[in-house]
Design an enzyme around this catalytic site. Structure first.
Site, mmCIF file in Angstrom:
data_model
loop_
_atom_site.group_PDB
_atom_site.id
_atom_site.type_symbol
_atom_site.label_atom_id
_atom_site.label_comp_id
_atom_site.label_asym_id
_atom_site.label_seq_id
_atom_site.Cartn_x
_atom_site.Cartn_y
_atom_site.Cartn_z
ATOM 1 N N GLU A 17 12.928 63.193 -59.483
ATOM 2 C CA GLU A 17 14.312 63.616 -59.735
ATOM 3 C C GLU A 17 14.380 64.639 -60.866
ATOM 4 O O GLU A 17 15.128 65.610 -60.796
ATOM 5 C CB GLU A 17 15.187 62.405 -60.096
ATOM 6 C CG GLU A 17 15.546 61.538 -58.911
ATOM 7 C CD GLU A 17 16.382 62.296 -57.895
ATOM 8 O OE1 GLU A 17 17.325 62.994 -58.298
ATOM 9 O OE2 GLU A 17 16.078 62.230 -56.695
ATOM 10 N N CYS A 38 24.212 71.011 -44.820
ATOM 11 C CA CYS A 38 25.438 71.524 -45.427
ATOM 12 C C CYS A 38 25.057 72.559 -46.492
ATOM 13 O O CYS A 38 25.213 72.358 -47.689
ATOM 14 C CB CYS A 38 26.239 70.371 -46.036
ATOM 15 S SG CYS A 38 27.914 70.855 -46.473
ATOM 16 N N CYS A 58 27.308 73.179 -39.210
ATOM 17 C CA CYS A 58 28.327 72.173 -38.866
ATOM 18 C C CYS A 58 28.148 71.626 -37.449
ATOM 19 O O CYS A 58 28.418 70.461 -37.185
ATOM 20 C CB CYS A 58 29.721 72.757 -39.033
ATOM 21 S SG CYS A 58 30.042 73.322 -40.719
ATOM 22 N N CYS A 73 34.779 65.675 -41.386
ATOM 23 C CA CYS A 73 34.802 66.765 -42.362
ATOM 24 C C CYS A 73 36.112 67.567 -42.327
ATOM 25 O O CYS A 73 36.404 68.254 -41.361
ATOM 26 C CB CYS A 73 33.606 67.683 -42.122
ATOM 27 S SG CYS A 73 33.470 68.968 -43.365
ATOM 28 N N CYS A 92 25.865 68.774 -37.603
ATOM 29 C CA CYS A 92 26.039 67.879 -38.757
ATOM 30 C C CYS A 92 26.475 66.481 -38.297
ATOM 31 O O CYS A 92 27.418 66.348 -37.509
ATOM 32 C CB CYS A 92 27.093 68.471 -39.692
ATOM 33 S SG CYS A 92 27.433 67.396 -41.087
HETATM 34 FE FE1 SF4 Z 1 28.999 70.441 -44.362
HETATM 35 FE FE2 SF4 Z 1 31.209 69.545 -43.171
HETATM 36 FE FE3 SF4 Z 1 29.755 71.408 -41.995
HETATM 37 FE FE4 SF4 Z 1 28.793 68.924 -42.218
HETATM 38 S S1 SF4 Z 1 30.571 69.565 -41.033
HETATM 39 S S2 SF4 Z 1 27.686 70.823 -42.601
HETATM 40 S S3 SF4 Z 1 29.632 68.307 -44.197
HETATM 41 S S4 SF4 Z 1 30.861 71.596 -43.919
#
Ligand code: SF4
Length: 350
Positions: free
Chosen positions: A38, A198, A205, A214, A208
């Site tokens: 980390e 992201c 997206c 989102c 995602c």
């Molecule tokens: Fe990021 Fe939302 Fe796109 Fe997912 S859907 S990559 S959380 S902006």
């Protein structure tokens, strides 16, 4: 947000199937290794950290061996990773774990946060990854995910808004009854989402796992998050370097004071003006100084314009404050700033 825990369950499931699971600091709940990774990963890319992490744990396999090491050894192994206050704090933290916690990292994030170099998000990462504590992390990548998912558009330049974002991150955590088991994978999943899906520009997206939650992507403009109006101003600094080298190749190094540029590292003597550098050399010997090309080293918020002056000496009779002559065979193990190491290597191959 839909049913409490649904977002977290999605992140956990995705991390298991698609997340990063083969990094050298993963698949362990050893807080020493998690803490080390980390700290190294703050401000530094995974690809760079891999090799450093492996070398570090080979040399210092546990917190005791790190605590007992000399600061020079620690700085030497850290050399090239940058942000050297991290290495100094790492060493101090290992020593405090030995003296104040009987060699065992505390398991709670609030106790971890009292140790040198461990901030709120790092403490939460260690406590959740190693001990399953139900606590949110909020590093730069995760801030991006949380602001986008929740549509958090308040200006993070204001501390009150950052506090509110911590609350928003906490509201996304796994349900209390699932936390002990889910937290390590949830925390890793949030890190992985921010690092691989992201992204700051062009978030993926369409692939995602939390797209259906989102707010930002539904509104059509995820890249506007996170909102931060104040950007740190860049500055620049000119530094003169006295590169004194004896006929057998040894170079004079002095140790940089703390605080300041490259604190705790060995370096060519630094001066803030050409005059100051010249004054450190006896007047009758100044004609032997040879100005080298100026180069720029870019730090996060500062450009360093470095002016090296080379001085070939017939012997090692000269000395300056607080330093020593070191031969090329010693340089690899010394903690040297990256641009100085590069300069010396170029000198070797010239
Ligand atoms: Fe990021 Fe939302 Fe796109 Fe997912 S859907 S990559 S959380 S902006």
């Amino acid at each position: 947000m839909r049913a409490a825990g649904a977002f977290a369950a999605q992140v956990v499931d995705w991390q298991r199937r698609c997340g990063r699971n083969d990094l050298p600091w993963q698949n362990t709940q050893d807080p020493y290794r998690v803490w080390l990774s980390e700290i190294m990963l703050q401000q530094t890319q995974v690809a760079t950290v891999r090799d450093y992490f492996t070398r570090f744990v080979e040399r210092f396999p546990d917190v005791k061996s790190l605590a007992e090491a000399s600061q020079d050894d620690v700085m030497g192994l850290w050399s090239g990773l940058g942000y050297y206050s991290r290495a100094r704090n790492l060493h101090r933290c290992a020593q405090q774990v030995m003296t104040q916690h009987q060699g065992a990292f505390p398991s709670r994030s609030d106790a971890l946060e009292t140790l040198p170099g461990i901030g709120r998000s790092t403490a939460a990462a260690i406590a959740s990854l190693c001990f399953g504590e139900r606590v949110a992390i909020l590093d730069a990548n995760v801030k991006r995910v949380v602001t986008r998912v929740t549509g958090f558009d308040a200006d993070l330049a204001l501390a009150a808004n950052t506090r509110a974002l911590w609350e928003a991150a906490a509201a996304l955590l796994p349900k209390l009854e699932d936390a002990g088991k889910a937290m390590p994978r949830y925390t890793q999943g949030m890190m992985d989402l921010g690092a691989t899906v992201c992204l700051p520009r062009k978030p993926a997206c369409s692939t995602c796992p939390v797209q259906s939650f989102c707010v930002a992507t539904a509104a059509g403009d995820p890249q506007k998050y996170p909102v931060r109006t104040r950007t740190l101003k860049r500055s620049s600094q000119s530094i003169w370097l006295l590169w004194a080298q004896s006929v057998d190749g040894a170079v004079w190094f002095s140790k940089r004071p703390t605080p300041g540029v490259w604190a705790g590292l060995y370096c060519l003597p630094l001066f803030d003006s050409e005059d100051a550098m010249l004054r450190s050399v006896p007047p009758h010997l100044r004609v032997e100084l040879d100005a080298q090309p100026v180069f720029t080293h870019v730090l996060t918020h500062k450009d360093l314009h470095l002016h090296p002056w080379r001085w070939s000496l017939p012997s090692e009779a000269m000395s300056w404050d607080e330093g020593q002559w070191m031969g090329a065979q010693d340089w690899p193990r010394m903690g040297l700033p990256a641009p100085i190491r590069k300069l010396l290597q170029q000198g070797l191959s010239a």
